[in-house]
Write a protein that holds these residues in place. Sequence first.
Motif, mmCIF file in Angstrom:
data_model
loop_
_atom_site.group_PDB
_atom_site.id
_atom_site.type_symbol
_atom_site.label_atom_id
_atom_site.label_comp_id
_atom_site.label_asym_id
_atom_site.label_seq_id
_atom_site.Cartn_x
_atom_site.Cartn_y
_atom_site.Cartn_z
ATOM 1 N N THR A 218 0.831 -1.204 0.000
ATOM 2 C CA THR A 218 0.000 0.000 0.000
ATOM 3 C C THR A 218 0.874 1.265 0.000
ATOM 4 O O THR A 218 0.519 2.246 -0.647
ATOM 5 C CB THR A 218 -0.972 0.028 1.206
ATOM 6 N N SER A 219 2.022 1.224 0.680
ATOM 7 C CA SER A 219 2.941 2.375 0.608
ATOM 8 C C SER A 219 3.414 2.574 -0.826
ATOM 9 O O SER A 219 3.474 3.700 -1.323
ATOM 10 C CB SER A 219 4.177 2.159 1.483
ATOM 11 N N LEU B 222 0.661 4.142 -2.837
ATOM 12 C CA LEU B 222 0.538 5.573 -2.550
ATOM 13 C C LEU B 222 1.586 6.357 -3.361
ATOM 14 O O LEU B 222 1.284 7.400 -3.950
ATOM 15 C CB LEU B 222 0.735 5.797 -1.049
ATOM 16 N N VAL C 29 0.503 6.524 -6.934
ATOM 17 C CA VAL C 29 -0.552 7.515 -7.171
ATOM 18 C C VAL C 29 0.078 8.885 -7.466
ATOM 19 O O VAL C 29 -0.345 9.586 -8.381
ATOM 20 C CB VAL C 29 -1.489 7.614 -5.943
ATOM 21 N N PHE C 30 1.116 9.241 -6.697
ATOM 22 C CA PHE C 30 1.808 10.519 -6.933
ATOM 23 C C PHE C 30 2.487 10.515 -8.300
ATOM 24 O O PHE C 30 2.453 11.494 -9.037
ATOM 25 C CB PHE C 30 2.849 10.776 -5.842
ATOM 26 N N ARG D 143 -10.517 11.443 -6.632
ATOM 27 C CA ARG D 143 -10.149 12.453 -7.622
ATOM 28 C C ARG D 143 -11.130 12.504 -8.787
ATOM 29 O O ARG D 143 -10.995 13.320 -9.687
ATOM 30 C CB ARG D 143 -8.758 12.110 -8.179
ATOM 31 N N THR E 94 -6.933 -1.258 -3.775
ATOM 32 C CA THR E 94 -7.789 -0.279 -3.097
ATOM 33 C C THR E 94 -6.998 0.957 -2.680
ATOM 34 O O THR E 94 -7.506 2.073 -2.754
ATOM 35 C CB THR E 94 -8.470 -0.919 -1.863
ATOM 36 N N ALA E 95 -5.736 0.747 -2.266
ATOM 37 C CA ALA E 95 -4.926 1.886 -1.812
ATOM 38 C C ALA E 95 -4.759 2.918 -2.926
ATOM 39 O O ALA E 95 -4.691 4.115 -2.647
ATOM 40 C CB ALA E 95 -3.569 1.406 -1.323
ATOM 41 N N SER E 96 -4.688 2.487 -4.194
ATOM 42 C CA SER E 96 -4.598 3.481 -5.262
ATOM 43 C C SER E 96 -5.980 3.851 -5.798
ATOM 44 O O SER E 96 -6.239 5.011 -6.110
ATOM 45 C CB SER E 96 -3.693 2.993 -6.392
ATOM 46 N N ALA E 97 -6.889 2.867 -5.870
ATOM 47 C CA ALA E 97 -8.232 3.150 -6.396
ATOM 48 C C ALA E 97 -8.949 4.194 -5.534
ATOM 49 O O ALA E 97 -9.698 5.020 -6.055
ATOM 50 C CB ALA E 97 -9.058 1.872 -6.470
ATOM 51 N N ALA E 98 -8.695 4.185 -4.197
ATOM 52 C CA ALA E 98 -9.338 5.160 -3.310
ATOM 53 C C ALA E 98 -8.963 6.576 -3.742
ATOM 54 O O ALA E 98 -9.815 7.470 -3.793
ATOM 55 C CB ALA E 98 -8.917 4.916 -1.861
ATOM 56 N N ALA E 99 -7.673 6.789 -4.078
ATOM 57 C CA ALA E 99 -7.236 8.122 -4.511
ATOM 58 C C ALA E 99 -7.855 8.480 -5.862
ATOM 59 O O ALA E 99 -8.350 9.598 -6.047
ATOM 60 C CB ALA E 99 -5.719 8.172 -4.608
ATOM 61 N N PHE F 110 -10.574 7.326 -7.153
ATOM 62 C CA PHE F 110 -12.024 7.512 -6.986
ATOM 63 C C PHE F 110 -12.302 8.894 -6.404
ATOM 64 O O PHE F 110 -13.161 9.626 -6.887
ATOM 65 C CB PHE F 110 -12.589 6.424 -6.067
#
Lengths: 103, 258
Positions: free
Chosen positions: B84-85, B88, B91-92, B195, B186-191, B193
Motif C-alpha cells: 500500500t505504501s 501511494l 498515485v503521486f 479524484r 484499493t490503496a490506489s483506487a481510493a485516490a 475515486f
Amino acid sequence: MKAAALSGQLETLLGRLLQYGTLAASGIIAVGLVLGLASSPLGMSVATAGIALFILLPALRVAVMLIFFLRARDYRYGAIAALVLLIISISFFVGMRWNAPAQ
Amino acid sequence: MPIGVELWLFAVALGTSMLGGVLGMASGIFIVPVLTMFGRIDIHTAVGASLVSVIACSCGSAAPFLKERLTNIRLAILLETATTSGALCGVFLAGLVPTQYLYLLFVLILLLSAQQMLVRRKDPDGSSSVQRLPLGMTLMYGAGMISALLGIGSGVLKIPAMDTALRLPIKVSSATSNFMIGVTATASAAAYFARGEIVTSVAAPIALGSVVGAVLGARILINVPAQRLRLMFIGILVLLAAQMLLAAFGINLFGPKS
C-alpha cells in the motif's frame, strides 16, 4: 492452540465478508447498468455506488482484521492492520485534495 | 455512452477473466492494453477501471483459499504495509509519468508475464519458513507502485517476490498474493475515486464482466486442455506487448485513427 483456533475463526469471517461483499457490489452494479440501459437517470449513480462498495471492501477487510487482532490482544498485528488502514485513508484524502491532472 | 460500447467492455472483461481464471492468472493485465489499444480509451481511465476489476476478482476469489487455510493472513497484512505504501507512491507518480513511459513499462510487465507463463513454478527447496523479509518487503513496495501506475494486480511481481525472497510453497504464495491484491489496488483506487478519475460508464461493465467471467471460467473451461490455453495466453501477451511498444512511439495498427 488458542491462537490457531482464533485464526480459523478469522479466516471464516473474512471469507464471508469478501464473498457477500462481492455479491452485493456486483448486484448493485448490475442493477445500475440495467437502469442505465433503460435510460433511467439513476442508473449511473447506482453503478457508482457499487464501484464505491468494491473499493471499500478490502478496507473493510483490514478493519475487521484490526478489530479481531485487538480483541485477541495481538497488539503487534493490530498496529500493522491500523497502519495499512491509515495508508489507505491517506490515499483517499490525497485524492480529494489533489485536482485531477489537466487532460 | 452507447449501449454497444458498454456491451463491448463487458465482453472484454468477461473473456479475459474466464481465460485468466482457468490459468490462475489475473486478467487485469489484459484490460488496460485492450482498452487503450482497441478502445482508444485514455490510459488513466483504463487504469481506474482495471483497478476496480482487480479488486473485484481478488475479493470474489478469496473465500475458497481462506476456507482451505492456504492464505497466510498475518504475512499478508505485514506485506500489505509495503504494497500500500508503494501504491501511494504510484498515485503521486501516475500524474507525472508521461503516457509513453507508462506504455513502455506495460510492455515490460507483459513480457515478464509471458516469460512467467512459459516457466513452470517449482516449490522452493528446504524449509518453507519466511526468509529474507526485507528483500520481500522491498519487492512488494515495487509491486504496489506498479499496480497503482498500470492498474494491474501485480501478481506477476508479487508471486516471484514470494517464491524467491520468502520461499513459500506455491499454493500458499498464490493464495496470499491473491488476497493482498485487493488491498493493494484499493490503496490506489481510493485516490483515483476521490479524484473523480474512475469513470463509471467504463469501470462498471468491466467490473461486472470480470466477476461473471471468473465464475463462468471456474465452471466451464475447466475441461479445456490447460497447455493449449497457456500457449494462447502467451501469444496474446506477446502480441499486446508488440502493439503497446508501437503505440509508445505513436503507431497504432488497430482501432480508429485518433
